[in-house]
Every structure is written in C-alpha cells, then in structure tokens.
Write a protein that holds these residues in place. Structure first.
Motif, mmCIF file in Angstrom:
data_model
loop_
_atom_site.group_PDB
_atom_site.id
_atom_site.type_symbol
_atom_site.label_atom_id
_atom_site.label_comp_id
_atom_site.label_asym_id
_atom_site.label_seq_id
_atom_site.Cartn_x
_atom_site.Cartn_y
_atom_site.Cartn_z
ATOM 1 N N PHE A 192 -5.808 21.697 -71.603
ATOM 2 C CA PHE A 192 -6.520 22.947 -71.591
ATOM 3 C C PHE A 192 -5.751 23.866 -70.876
ATOM 4 C CE2 PHE A 192 -8.441 20.823 -68.138
ATOM 5 C CZ PHE A 192 -8.326 21.711 -66.999
ATOM 6 N N ASN A 193 -5.755 25.112 -71.103
ATOM 7 C CA ASN A 193 -5.070 26.148 -70.509
ATOM 8 C C ASN A 193 -5.839 26.464 -69.263
ATOM 9 O OD1 ASN A 193 -2.855 26.230 -72.047
ATOM 10 N ND2 ASN A 193 -3.827 27.789 -73.382
ATOM 11 N N ALA A 194 -5.148 26.985 -68.010
ATOM 12 C CA ALA A 194 -5.614 27.483 -66.958
ATOM 13 C C ALA A 194 -4.672 28.271 -66.204
ATOM 14 C CB ALA A 194 -5.944 26.284 -65.935
ATOM 15 N N LYS A 195 -5.392 29.158 -65.385
ATOM 16 C CA LYS A 195 -4.551 29.952 -64.224
ATOM 17 C C LYS A 195 -4.411 28.875 -62.933
ATOM 18 C CE LYS A 195 -6.516 34.298 -65.595
ATOM 19 N NZ LYS A 195 -7.470 35.342 -65.152
ATOM 20 N N TRP A 196 -3.066 28.928 -62.692
ATOM 21 C CA TRP A 196 -2.626 28.092 -61.319
ATOM 22 C C TRP A 196 -2.503 29.162 -60.478
ATOM 23 C CZ3 TRP A 196 2.455 24.895 -60.769
ATOM 24 C CH2 TRP A 196 2.287 24.018 -59.671
ATOM 25 N N LYS A 197 -3.384 29.330 -59.263
ATOM 26 C CA LYS A 197 -3.467 30.105 -58.211
ATOM 27 C C LYS A 197 -2.869 29.622 -56.959
ATOM 28 C CE LYS A 197 -7.160 33.050 -60.300
ATOM 29 N NZ LYS A 197 -8.190 33.665 -59.769
ATOM 30 N N LYS A 198 -1.746 29.665 -56.608
ATOM 31 C CA LYS A 198 -1.101 29.184 -55.464
ATOM 32 C C LYS A 198 -0.669 29.951 -54.630
ATOM 33 C CE LYS A 198 3.343 27.725 -57.568
ATOM 34 N NZ LYS A 198 4.008 26.717 -57.509
ATOM 35 N N LYS A 199 -0.681 29.720 -53.197
ATOM 36 C CA LYS A 199 -0.126 30.634 -52.231
ATOM 37 C C LYS A 199 1.277 30.492 -52.040
ATOM 38 C CE LYS A 199 -4.546 31.172 -49.560
ATOM 39 N NZ LYS A 199 -5.141 30.876 -48.171
ATOM 40 N N THR A 200 2.070 31.465 -51.920
ATOM 41 C CA THR A 200 3.473 31.278 -51.588
ATOM 42 C C THR A 200 3.817 30.607 -50.244
ATOM 43 O OG1 THR A 200 3.926 33.413 -51.116
ATOM 44 C CG2 THR A 200 4.114 32.668 -53.448
ATOM 45 N N ALA A 238 1.341 35.328 -47.492
ATOM 46 C CA ALA A 238 -0.044 34.781 -48.074
ATOM 47 C C ALA A 238 -0.443 35.202 -49.316
ATOM 48 C CB ALA A 238 -0.918 35.569 -46.920
ATOM 49 N N THR A 239 0.566 35.718 -50.156
ATOM 50 C CA THR A 239 0.079 36.222 -51.430
ATOM 51 C C THR A 239 -0.085 35.077 -52.202
ATOM 52 O OG1 THR A 239 2.558 36.304 -52.310
ATOM 53 C CG2 THR A 239 1.605 38.263 -51.151
ATOM 54 N N VAL A 240 -0.768 35.493 -53.374
ATOM 55 C CA VAL A 240 -1.294 34.327 -54.501
ATOM 56 C C VAL A 240 -0.435 34.641 -55.488
ATOM 57 C CG1 VAL A 240 -2.983 33.448 -55.719
ATOM 58 C CG2 VAL A 240 -3.461 34.073 -53.282
ATOM 59 N N GLU A 241 0.193 33.554 -55.897
ATOM 60 C CA GLU A 241 1.089 33.546 -57.023
ATOM 61 C C GLU A 241 0.242 32.947 -58.266
ATOM 62 O OE1 GLU A 241 4.707 31.028 -58.950
ATOM 63 O OE2 GLU A 241 4.987 31.808 -56.786
ATOM 64 N N GLU A 242 0.117 33.754 -59.447
ATOM 65 C CA GLU A 242 -0.796 33.047 -60.615
ATOM 66 C C GLU A 242 -0.012 32.867 -61.624
ATOM 67 O OE1 GLU A 242 -4.072 35.262 -62.941
ATOM 68 O OE2 GLU A 242 -4.611 35.173 -61.233
ATOM 69 N N LYS A 243 0.212 31.740 -62.250
ATOM 70 C CA LYS A 243 0.611 31.494 -63.338
ATOM 71 C C LYS A 243 -0.157 30.684 -64.394
ATOM 72 C CE LYS A 243 4.996 31.798 -61.978
ATOM 73 N NZ LYS A 243 6.154 32.513 -62.675
ATOM 74 N N THR A 244 0.083 30.885 -65.824
ATOM 75 C CA THR A 244 -0.688 30.465 -66.731
ATOM 76 C C THR A 244 0.033 28.846 -67.243
ATOM 77 O OG1 THR A 244 -1.421 32.344 -67.843
ATOM 78 C CG2 THR A 244 -1.593 30.703 -69.099
ATOM 79 N N VAL A 245 -0.739 27.948 -67.000
ATOM 80 C CA VAL A 245 -0.408 26.613 -67.229
ATOM 81 C C VAL A 245 -1.101 25.628 -68.355
ATOM 82 C CG1 VAL A 245 0.697 26.200 -65.010
ATOM 83 C CG2 VAL A 245 -1.605 25.536 -65.242
ATOM 84 N N GLU A 246 -0.611 24.724 -68.954
ATOM 85 C CA GLU A 246 -1.565 23.864 -69.653
ATOM 86 C C GLU A 246 -1.770 22.462 -68.649
ATOM 87 O OE1 GLU A 246 -1.395 21.771 -74.051
ATOM 88 O OE2 GLU A 246 0.383 22.091 -72.943
#
Length: 126
Positions: A44-52, A56-64
């Motif tokens: 399934f597809n998801a947003k991966w929200k990880k802190k750099t 403290a910024t959050v990087e958001e990537k679309t992943v499977e």
C-alpha cells in the motif's frame, strides 16, 4: 503523560489480541510484530514522515510499503520495508511504523497502524 485519551476498545484489542500472555518485553515485541505482519495488507502507498538528522524539519516522501522488516530487526521498534514510489525495486529502505501514514490502505491495515500509533502515544513500551 499520555498524549491521547484512553480508547477502551483499542485497549481491549491490544490486551486480548496483540500482547495476550506476553510476560516480558521480547514477547510483547513479537506479539506486535506478528499482529502487524498478519494484519497489514501490503503493498500500500503511504507518506513517510521522518525528521532530518541535521534539523527538526520533517521530510515527507511517498513510499510503497512492502511489508514488515525481518523479525530480528523489530525487537525494539516496529519497522517496515518501503520503496519510494517511482523508485527502483532494489532500493528498499527501512522505515519506522511510527513515521508512516497510510494513503490507500484498507480499513484493517489502517486500524493496525492506528493501534501502533495509539500504543506509542499512550507512552506504552515493550
């Protein structure tokens, strides 16, 4: 102090289905692992929200989401194997389930992810 209100139906599911009969942290971790492995309907597809690391910024990537990481990697945290949407299948990364927000998952998968997020928000530990 927990950051979410107590949800009795979720508490009951966690106690009776996920960590039932678990006597120590290893058994609780494996209870969660097998519950998630059985319940997450992948891919399934998801947003991966990880802190750099640098800020403290959050990087958001679309992943499977491809599935759970190997069992021995999930003794301290629940981890998933993911690949960037549009990326190469051999470029598989490990993501913390706590950093995953489902986009197009079925209700069973969404509920399982919410159970894990709830567990963490309540301050529970293995």
């Amino acid at each position: 102090m927990p950051s979410v209100e107590k949800d009795q139906s979720r508490e009951d599911r966690i106690e009776t289905e996920i960590i039932a009969d678990a006597e120590d942290k290893e058994e609780r971790a494996m209870g969660w692992y097998y519950y998630l492995d059985d319940t997450l309907n992948v891919p399934f597809n998801a947003k991966w929200k990880k802190k750099t690391r640098k800020s403290a910024t959050v990087e958001e990537k679309t992943v499977e989401v491809l599935g759970m990481a190997p069992e021995d990697e999930c003794e301290r945290d629940m981890l998933l194997e993911v690949v960037y949407v549009g990326g190469k299948d051999e470029d598989v990364f490990t993501a913390k389930l706590s950093e995953i927000e489902a986009i197009d998952a079925d209700s069973e998968t969404t509920e399982a992810i919410a159970d894990w997020h709830y567990w963490l928000a309540r301050g529970y530990k293995f």
